[in-house]
Write a protein that holds these residues in place. Structure first.
Motif, PDB file in Angstrom:
ATOM      1  N   GLY A 152      27.822 -10.536 -43.393  1.00  0.00           N
ATOM      2  CA  GLY A 152      27.457 -10.359 -44.764  1.00  0.00           C
ATOM      3  C   GLY A 152      27.686  -8.799 -44.976  1.00  0.00           C
ATOM      4  O   GLY A 152      27.760  -7.752 -44.236  1.00  0.00           O
ATOM      5  N   ASP A 153      27.645  -8.372 -46.691  1.00  0.00           N
ATOM      6  CA  ASP A 153      28.062  -7.151 -46.846  1.00  0.00           C
ATOM      7  C   ASP A 153      26.762  -6.609 -47.727  1.00  0.00           C
ATOM      8  O   ASP A 153      26.907  -5.521 -48.331  1.00  0.00           O
ATOM      9  CB  ASP A 153      29.242  -7.175 -47.698  1.00  0.00           C
ATOM     10  CG  ASP A 153      29.188  -7.899 -49.095  1.00  0.00           C
ATOM     11  OD1 ASP A 153      28.217  -8.666 -49.133  1.00  0.00           O
ATOM     12  OD2 ASP A 153      30.013  -7.780 -49.934  1.00  0.00           O
ATOM     13  N   GLY A 154      25.756  -7.222 -47.793  1.00  0.00           N
ATOM     14  CA  GLY A 154      24.347  -6.587 -48.623  1.00  0.00           C
ATOM     15  C   GLY A 154      24.548  -6.795 -49.854  1.00  0.00           C
ATOM     16  O   GLY A 154      23.893  -6.398 -50.706  1.00  0.00           O
ATOM     17  N   ILE A 155      25.886  -7.588 -50.412  1.00  0.00           N
ATOM     18  CA  ILE A 155      25.935  -7.903 -51.900  1.00  0.00           C
ATOM     19  C   ILE A 155      25.734  -9.284 -52.218  1.00  0.00           C
ATOM     20  O   ILE A 155      24.713  -9.781 -53.180  1.00  0.00           O
ATOM     21  CB  ILE A 155      27.212  -7.379 -52.332  1.00  0.00           C
ATOM     22  CG1 ILE A 155      27.314  -5.877 -51.938  1.00  0.00           C
ATOM     23  CG2 ILE A 155      27.350  -7.707 -54.093  1.00  0.00           C
ATOM     24  CD1 ILE A 155      28.503  -5.330 -52.562  1.00  0.00           C
ATOM     25  N   ILE A 156      26.201 -10.054 -51.642  1.00  0.00           N
ATOM     26  CA  ILE A 156      25.808 -11.578 -51.643  1.00  0.00           C
ATOM     27  C   ILE A 156      25.472 -11.979 -50.214  1.00  0.00           C
ATOM     28  O   ILE A 156      26.031 -11.873 -49.445  1.00  0.00           O
ATOM     29  CB  ILE A 156      27.219 -12.193 -51.581  1.00  0.00           C
ATOM     30  CG1 ILE A 156      27.844 -11.713 -53.278  1.00  0.00           C
ATOM     31  CG2 ILE A 156      26.951 -13.763 -51.928  1.00  0.00           C
ATOM     32  CD1 ILE A 156      29.099 -12.557 -53.630  1.00  0.00           C
ATOM     33  N   ASP A 157      24.242 -12.612 -50.307  1.00  0.00           N
ATOM     34  CA  ASP A 157      23.636 -12.801 -48.902  1.00  0.00           C
ATOM     35  C   ASP A 157      23.875 -14.375 -48.506  1.00  0.00           C
ATOM     36  O   ASP A 157      22.999 -15.103 -48.469  1.00  0.00           O
ATOM     37  CB  ASP A 157      22.124 -12.642 -49.087  1.00  0.00           C
ATOM     38  CG  ASP A 157      21.268 -12.724 -48.034  1.00  0.00           C
ATOM     39  OD1 ASP A 157      22.148 -12.499 -46.728  1.00  0.00           O
ATOM     40  OD2 ASP A 157      20.142 -13.038 -47.775  1.00  0.00           O
ATOM     41  N   VAL A 158      25.041 -14.718 -48.480  1.00  0.00           N
ATOM     42  CA  VAL A 158      25.514 -15.997 -48.158  1.00  0.00           C
ATOM     43  C   VAL A 158      26.423 -15.710 -46.619  1.00  0.00           C
ATOM     44  O   VAL A 158      27.528 -15.025 -47.055  1.00  0.00           O
ATOM     45  CB  VAL A 158      26.119 -16.964 -49.083  1.00  0.00           C
ATOM     46  CG1 VAL A 158      26.699 -18.266 -48.343  1.00  0.00           C
ATOM     47  CG2 VAL A 158      25.009 -17.168 -50.166  1.00  0.00           C
ATOM     48  N   LYS A 159      26.513 -16.173 -45.670  1.00  0.00           N
ATOM     49  CA  LYS A 159      27.144 -16.066 -44.414  1.00  0.00           C
ATOM     50  C   LYS A 159      27.889 -17.384 -44.138  1.00  0.00           C
ATOM     51  O   LYS A 159      27.097 -18.418 -43.815  1.00  0.00           O
ATOM     52  CB  LYS A 159      26.281 -15.794 -43.273  1.00  0.00           C
ATOM     53  CG  LYS A 159      25.823 -14.366 -43.578  1.00  0.00           C
ATOM     54  CD  LYS A 159      25.000 -13.895 -42.324  1.00  0.00           C
ATOM     55  CE  LYS A 159      24.381 -12.360 -42.516  1.00  0.00           C
ATOM     56  NZ  LYS A 159      23.560 -12.174 -41.100  1.00  0.00           N
ATOM     57  N   SER A 160      29.030 -17.640 -44.449  1.00  0.00           N
ATOM     58  CA  SER A 160      29.829 -18.826 -44.312  1.00  0.00           C
ATOM     59  C   SER A 160      29.932 -19.268 -42.660  1.00  0.00           C
ATOM     60  O   SER A 160      29.732 -18.449 -41.652  1.00  0.00           O
ATOM     61  CB  SER A 160      31.227 -18.819 -44.710  1.00  0.00           C
ATOM     62  OG  SER A 160      31.995 -17.800 -43.661  1.00  0.00           O
ATOM     63  N   ALA A 161      29.992 -20.367 -42.541  1.00  0.00           N
ATOM     64  CA  ALA A 161      29.896 -20.862 -41.139  1.00  0.00           C
ATOM     65  C   ALA A 161      31.124 -22.207 -41.120  1.00  0.00           C
ATOM     66  O   ALA A 161      30.460 -23.233 -40.849  1.00  0.00           O
ATOM     67  CB  ALA A 161      28.567 -21.216 -40.607  1.00  0.00           C
ATOM     68  N   ASP A 162      32.337 -21.761 -41.456  1.00  0.00           N
ATOM     69  CA  ASP A 162      33.305 -22.924 -41.622  1.00  0.00           C
ATOM     70  C   ASP A 162      33.901 -23.036 -40.161  1.00  0.00           C
ATOM     71  O   ASP A 162      34.669 -22.223 -39.760  1.00  0.00           O
ATOM     72  CB  ASP A 162      34.131 -22.422 -42.741  1.00  0.00           C
ATOM     73  CG  ASP A 162      35.130 -23.662 -42.936  1.00  0.00           C
ATOM     74  OD1 ASP A 162      35.006 -24.620 -42.228  1.00  0.00           O
ATOM     75  OD2 ASP A 162      35.995 -23.519 -43.942  1.00  0.00           O
ATOM     76  N   PRO A 163      33.816 -24.412 -39.639  1.00  0.00           N
ATOM     77  CA  PRO A 163      34.362 -24.549 -38.032  1.00  0.00           C
ATOM     78  C   PRO A 163      35.991 -25.016 -38.413  1.00  0.00           C
ATOM     79  O   PRO A 163      36.423 -25.116 -37.292  1.00  0.00           O
ATOM     80  CB  PRO A 163      33.862 -25.495 -37.509  1.00  0.00           C
ATOM     81  CG  PRO A 163      33.409 -26.406 -38.722  1.00  0.00           C
ATOM     82  CD  PRO A 163      32.915 -25.450 -40.149  1.00  0.00           C
ATOM     83  N   VAL A 164      36.398 -25.186 -39.442  1.00  0.00           N
ATOM     84  CA  VAL A 164      37.757 -25.672 -39.632  1.00  0.00           C
ATOM     85  C   VAL A 164      38.953 -24.611 -39.448  1.00  0.00           C
ATOM     86  O   VAL A 164      38.899 -23.552 -39.957  1.00  0.00           O
ATOM     87  CB  VAL A 164      38.106 -26.285 -41.152  1.00  0.00           C
ATOM     88  CG1 VAL A 164      39.290 -27.033 -41.190  1.00  0.00           C
ATOM     89  CG2 VAL A 164      36.928 -27.093 -41.214  1.00  0.00           C
ATOM     90  N   ASP A 165      39.869 -25.045 -38.564  1.00  0.00           N
ATOM     91  CA  ASP A 165      40.930 -24.293 -38.358  1.00  0.00           C
ATOM     92  C   ASP A 165      42.063 -24.399 -39.687  1.00  0.00           C
ATOM     93  O   ASP A 165      42.488 -25.581 -40.065  1.00  0.00           O
ATOM     94  CB  ASP A 165      41.728 -24.674 -36.868  1.00  0.00           C
ATOM     95  CG  ASP A 165      40.819 -24.525 -35.981  1.00  0.00           C
ATOM     96  OD1 ASP A 165      40.044 -23.403 -35.992  1.00  0.00           O
ATOM     97  OD2 ASP A 165      41.006 -25.181 -34.825  1.00  0.00           O
ATOM     98  N   ASN A 166      42.271 -23.241 -40.007  1.00  0.00           N
ATOM     99  CA  ASN A 166      43.066 -23.439 -41.593  1.00  0.00           C
ATOM    100  C   ASN A 166      44.460 -22.781 -41.176  1.00  0.00           C
ATOM    101  O   ASN A 166      45.185 -23.274 -40.300  1.00  0.00           O
ATOM    102  CB  ASN A 166      42.261 -22.680 -42.831  1.00  0.00           C
ATOM    103  CG  ASN A 166      42.881 -23.333 -43.897  1.00  0.00           C
ATOM    104  OD1 ASN A 166      44.144 -23.391 -44.279  1.00  0.00           O
ATOM    105  ND2 ASN A 166      41.903 -23.458 -45.063  1.00  0.00           N
TER     106      ASN A 166
END
Length: 815
Positions: free
Chosen positions: A650-664
């Motif tokens: 996180g960057d302290g601006i948007i408090d959402v941490k992604s957890a995407d397990p998909v290999d892209n």
């Protein structure tokens, strides 16, 4: 007067510094300015090699009237998606939720707190088809913000909730019991079979156009082929159950338990092994189909126009099914994954037949790709991000592919006698010339009656083809060249270092040693290390690859130490060490390193350490520190026992941490961490820490959790267990994870200080880790040495006694 972007570390952002738009960077101060003015944020996200990003910039962002509208009614923000991938992922989820599709340039309208309420991609300067003009969008959004604020607030509240739930939707839906263990061999067989259902037998790859290079799935299939006994000699492993593996056709019979003939033995006896896969058609036997799909896919790519036949390397993707016409941007991560895949392929082909055309082609791809990474995608201290698709044509107009295509008249200067030729494809109809390909490679591979030996070289090694490459390269050098994105991105740089080190390990194995005394113990078994007829080992600068890999890893490590020493230490890492997402000209970019950055950094360090010059540059205790801190920062226990892994801090601006397990386009953070943890478990961290290391392994309670092999094995399996839900239904989206699950079933570590045995192990397809030490602490706390002139093979948690001959080593590795 340049805007704020002039001070950015991103070449993409700096390219917009002279726009009349008052661009701001993504900071808390920027959001505060929007709140003070009570206007929305206009967030434009792209990257340097994005073709339509350039188009929209030229059409709209360079226009004074459009810029005035943007400046008056919004606070415009420019973001390089490669520097801030977590912010890009957050807004990409919003774009897809709102429109059902994604892409770049990404155009987001958000509240001053960053909550999105309208989104799109490219907008033209005038209405076009079903797309409104960009100025129409600006006016409509501004009016909605002013006149219908309640509706905006309701929409952002719903979107905020939805995006927060989306961040961990996949892992949250997984039952704890399903994620406790890694995938079984039966599940991996099913995943490989499901992947092959989407295989294109005519042209290789998976699915239809556009086609992206499926290198992670190629690595998965190669590992499955090896696991199913594809590279073991006939009868090897019968005593340990190998003869009964699914897909091998080797189940034991009732009359005395004698195993049936292995499919590869049958194919070899029938004389079909040399051309198996040249026509691309599958057989219905899993083990054979894994090899066929790999051979067909890599041969089609290697002979097509997406592969740069002049300088090496591959483009981003093919716009057609045939791999003929590329989208011309060249990304570091694509070429790194391609290099890893062709090295793994070469190991398999070498074990099958060290004199085969397939091995010669694999080694050609290794050499050309590794050299391309150094010549075209490197700076003084690391690998750069990308080369643009566009450049100026002869009329001075920016055009996609202008640096790469040729008219028939231009190509005629190179002659027609060589392998190379122009592709006449409808997919390239809008280009100013034609793409160069080498399609006759496919015919050559499938012709048994065409000899291949010292007197009959591969078609790319004949003088006429070498002349073609020289002439075409000279013609291209006189043209305007594509722009270079000089950012050094930790994740991609690490991935390239890993690939280059793996190439150096394979191609740098000394033929004289491998064919000398050690090979004499094999009684003629070529699979132990004989040089192939088409091998380029003598003329390949593998020593330069090794030196570059070591130097670039050391430079990356030193950059993090300098930043960590000069900035206040926070939760970003061990004291005095700060992993950052990117650097440009030695200056750290705005983003903290995410899980993928940490994981790929560790994997690169472990791989470089296997090189002859690497052990002195990479300390095991440093890798242990990094691994322990990575797990502490990015993983946590869910209430029901599932191991969660977030992609960023996180960057302290948007408090959402992604957890995407998909290999892209690259391995996900979770699957990259699985590889790092798998390799750390093979090193033997107990030996490193027992030797007196004051690392974070010894940290006090409440800081970094203790790291030992047992915990690493548990974490490895729990990271991979999540993919049980994806493996059968969407194997194309978890190729890297499935590759790690294949390796986790039976990792093979070889410890030796003998050059000849080391060279044999380095080229064997079963190898997971090559080391000069046992990783076993002795009674005095020092590590137990490998006896001179021997090798020890560890398979999982079981290790052999020292062996001193090549035949014994190969026999142990083939089991």
């Amino acid at each position: 007067m340049p805007n704020e972007l002039a001070d950015s570390t991103s070449p993409y952002l700096r390219a917009h510094a002279d726009n009349p738009v008052d661009w701001r960077m993504w900071t808390k101060e920027t959001l505060a300015e929007a709140a003070r003015r009570d206007v929305p944020l206009l967030i434009s996200i792209g990257y340097s090699t994005c073709h339509w990003c350039h188009v929209m910039a030229h059409e709209s962002f360079e226009d004074e009237a459009v810029a005035t509208l943007m400046n008056d009614r919004f606070v415009p923000v420019k973001i390089d998606r490669e520097e801030l991938p977590d912010i890009d992922a957050y807004y990409m989820n919003a774009l897809q939720a709102m429109t059902g599709q994604g892409g770049w340039p990404m155009t987001i309208f958000a509240t001053p707190s960053g909550s999105p309420f309208y989104a799109g991609t490219y907008f033209p300067p005038a209405p076009r088809g079903n797309l409104p003009a960009f100025t129409q969008v600006l006016s409509a959004v501004s009016a909605t913000w002013t006149d219908r604020r309640d509706e905006v607030n309701q929409m952002t509240a719903r979107m905020d909730r939805g995006l927060a739930e989306m961040a961990d939707a996949v892992t949250s839906a997984l039952p704890a019991e399903a994620a406790a263990e890694s995938l079984t061999s039966d599940e991996l067989d099913s995943a490989a079979a499901a992947l092959l259902d989407s295989y294109d037998p005519a042209w290789g790859g998976f699915g239809g156009a556009p086609k992206f290079p499926p290198m992670m799935n190629v690595l998965q299939l190669l590992a499955a082929f090896v696991r199913l006994g594809g590279t073991a000699s006939a009868g090897e492993g019968a005593d340990d159950g190998a003869s009964a593996r699914p897909g091998t056709g080797g189940t034991a019979s009732a009359n005395g338990g004698r195993a049936r003939e292995h499919p590869l033995d049958r194919v070899r006896a029938e004389g079909r092994l040399s051309w198996l896969g040249a026509d691309g058609h599958l057989t219905g036997e899993l083990i054979l189909d894994c090899l066929i799909a790999v051979r067909s896919t890599l041969a089609r790519i290697a002979s097509g126009g997406m592969r740069d036949q002049v300088r090496g390397g591959i483009a981003r993707y093919s716009v057609d099914r045939q791999w003929f016409v590329p989208h011309f941007e060249k990304m570091l991560y694509d070429n790194s994954l391609y290099l890893r895949a062709v090295v793994a392929w070469a190991k398999v082909e070498r074990a099958l037949d060290p004199g085969s055309k397939w091995l010669a082609l694999a080694e050609r791809e290794i050499a050309d790709t590794a050299n391309f990474l150094i010549s075209d995608l490197s700076a003084d201290d690391g690998f750069i991000a990308a080369l643009d698709a566009d450049s100026l044509n002869s009329a001075g107009v920016s055009e996609e592919g202008a640096a790469y295509v040729f008219t028939p008249e231009e190509f005629a200067e190179a002659g027609q006698a060589g392998l190379l030729g122009l592709v006449d494809s409808p997919a390239g109809g809008e280009l100013s010339g034609q793409v160069v390909a080498a399609v006759r490679i496919i015919d050559w591979l499938g012709m048994d009656d065409v000899p291949f030996d010292a007197e009959h070289p591969a078609p790319w090694d004949i003088e006429a083809t070498k002349q073609q490459r020289e002439v075409l390269d000279s013609l291209r050098a006189r043209r305007s060249q594509p722009a270079r994105d000089e950012k050094i991105i930790t994740e991609w740089n690490s991935l390239a270092i890993t690939a280059l080190a793996e190439a150096a390990l394979f191609m740098g194995a000394d033929d004289e040693n491998a064919d000398g005394a050690a090979r004499g113990d094999l009684d003629g078994a070529d699979s132990a290390g004989a040089g192939s007829v088409g091998a380029k080992s003598a003329g390949v600068p593998s020593a330069e690859w090794e030196k570059t890999a070591v130097r670039f890893w050391q430079a990356m490590h030193d950059r993090f130490e300098r930043v960590g020493a000069s900035e206040p230490v926070d939760a970003a890492g061990p004291a005095g060490f700060d992993v950052r997402r990117s650097f440009t000209e030695g200056v750290a970019g705005p983003g903290q390193g995410g899980l993928a950055d940490w994981a790929q950094l560790i994997t690169a360090g472990i791989t470089v350490r296997q090189l002859s010059d690497g052990a002195a540059s990479v300390k095991v205790e440093d890798l242990v520190d990094l691994g322990a801190t990575m797990l502490d920062l990015f993983t946590s226990e869910r209430g029901d026992g599932v191991l969660e892994a977030v992609d960023s801090l996180g960057d302290g601006i948007i408090d959402v941490k992604s957890a995407d397990p998909v290999d892209n386009t690259v391995p996900s953070g979770r699957s990259a961490a699985a590889e790092a943890v798998l390799l750390l478990a093979e090193i033997g961290v107990e030996a490193a820490t027992s030797a007196g290391s004051e690392s974070s392994v010894e940290a006090s309670p409440g800081e970094v959790a203790e790291l030992d092999t047992g915990r690493l094995l548990e974490v490895r399996d729990r990271l991979l267990g999540v993919y049980r839900a994806l493996a059968g239904q969407a194997p194309r989206g978890c190729g890297h994870a499935l590759w790690q699950a294949e390796r986790a079933l039976s990792p093979v570590r070889v410890a030796t200080v003998d050059d000849a045995l080391r060279n044999i192990a380095a080229r064997h397809p079963s190898l997971t880790l090559l080391t000069a030490s046992t990783g076993v602490p002795g009674p005095d706390g020092r590590e137990v040495d490998v006896p001179a002139g021997t090798a020890i093979v560890c398979r999982g948690t079981s290790c052999s006694l020292p062996v001193g001959t090549a035949a014994e080593l190969v026999g142990l590795m083939n089991r």
